[in-house]
Enzyme design. Sequence first.
Site, PDB file in Angstrom:
ATOM      1  N   ARG A  35       0.823  -1.222   0.000  1.00 51.44           N
ATOM      2  CA  ARG A  35       0.000   0.000   0.000  1.00 51.44           C
ATOM      3  C   ARG A  35       0.852   1.266   0.000  1.00 51.44           C
ATOM      4  O   ARG A  35       0.446   2.292  -0.552  1.00 51.44           O
ATOM      5  CB  ARG A  35      -0.943  -0.008   1.200  1.00 51.44           C
ATOM      6  CG  ARG A  35      -2.069  -1.006   0.979  1.00 51.44           C
ATOM      7  CD  ARG A  35      -2.995  -1.076   2.145  1.00 51.44           C
ATOM      8  NE  ARG A  35      -4.167  -1.865   1.789  1.00 51.44           N
ATOM      9  CZ  ARG A  35      -5.051  -2.308   2.663  1.00 51.44           C
ATOM     10  NH1 ARG A  35      -4.895  -2.050   3.955  1.00 51.44           N
ATOM     11  NH2 ARG A  35      -6.092  -3.004   2.256  1.00 51.44           N
ATOM     12  N   GLY A 353     -11.803  -8.980  -2.036  1.00 54.15           N
ATOM     13  CA  GLY A 353     -11.124  -9.845  -1.074  1.00 54.15           C
ATOM     14  C   GLY A 353     -10.457 -11.113  -1.545  1.00 54.15           C
ATOM     15  O   GLY A 353      -9.263 -11.116  -1.857  1.00 54.15           O
ATOM     16  N   GLY A 376     -13.751  -3.895   0.123  1.00 59.09           N
ATOM     17  CA  GLY A 376     -15.120  -3.403   0.298  1.00 59.09           C
ATOM     18  C   GLY A 376     -15.484  -2.329  -0.712  1.00 59.09           C
ATOM     19  O   GLY A 376     -16.594  -2.310  -1.255  1.00 59.09           O
TER      20      GLY A 376
END
Length: 395
Positions: A35, A353, A376
């Site tokens: 990330r 996911g 999500g």
Amino acid sequence: MKTLNDFNFNNKKAIIRVDFNVPLDENFNVTDATRIEAAKPTIDKILNDGGSVILMSHLGRPKGVEEKYSLKHIVAKTEEVLGKKVTFVDDCIGDKVAATVAAMQAGDVVLLENLRFHAEEEKGDVAFAEKLSKLGDIYVNDAFGTAHRAHASTTIIAQFFSDKKCFGYLLAKEIESINKVLNDSVKPVTAILGGSKVSSKITIIENILDKVNHMIIGGGMTFTFVKALGGKIGNSICEDDKLDLAIEILKKAKEKGVQIHLPIDVVAADTFANDANTQVVDVNHIPDGWQGLDAGPKSLEIFKRIILDSKTILWNGPLGVFEMESFAKGTIQLGEFIAESTEKGAFSLVGGGDSVAAVKQFGLEDKMSYVSTGGGAMLEMLEGKTLPGIAAILE
Ligand code: AMP
């Protein structure tokens, strides 16, 4: 859609919402810096323009100030990834932050403390968002993973920047990829939906029925459809209260000219365990006491043909219980078919996911056109929802 390239950041301070919610081990070392690496192009562009950056993020789910969730733990890794000194401030608002930011020079990088140490962040508090907004000249949102939340730093803050706001490269890429699949797609388009339950995928199925030519339905969802159609599913996972819904979906698909493909054979097991006894059986004739845990070879042959003929592919959810080696083959092969089709020129998006975890685990990540960074958030986009973090930039 405004992106970074519409701005010159020379002598500007950019306040960037990044998603540095990275995993840490028990000694607070970052175990996966993906990330942080993903935000680097955005940060580099601003610094190369002659600007400076203020990075803000959440980490975990702290209840108030909890040291273990401090972003100080990721400073060293961020410095390593960016190849630059990073100044950490132990709060995200207040005098100390204001003083540090006021002293910033072009090329400087400041990392603020965990936004969620203030309850106002998740409440979307306007006054808190305004305080954050005072720190930067231009607001950049590059945190796709939280774009579905109307939090202070992801959404509410944007109103204080009128036209001085934009998406970072990462968030822009996510939006572009999903557009390529759902709106601007090259046909034929195939969606592969797996996972355990129809109930958790129903909104996605309904939203994308208008946008795809083929829909492959696999994983545990298979058996609700098979039972609804009169097949014998043994002990396979099934949502008995969704049988009518399954029939309804098949009917709607037919009306819209979408071809639905279910597995025709499955790897069945006598228990839910990696060392279970297994046999390949017809999906409609699973023996009593046995449960289908992966797609069978005949099904995979059919799926392969469809995928290799597709120009656009969306993959969400595994074809079997891929966490167990004995039932991972279908998911691995599916990933390989998508990789092959991508190499032939198809656009492939993997999102949500478990399929993202699967492509990473099986080393297929680099062979997909795009692997989404937000679980999500991606699911909500596939459901057709407008994400508040995206809307706030476009407003
Ligand atoms: P989801 O979170 O709905 O995408 O579901 C992912 C989970 O579905 C994974 O943990 C898989 O192990 C599980 N799964 C896939 N196929 C099956 C199956 N045939 N029976 C039970 N669970 C399955």
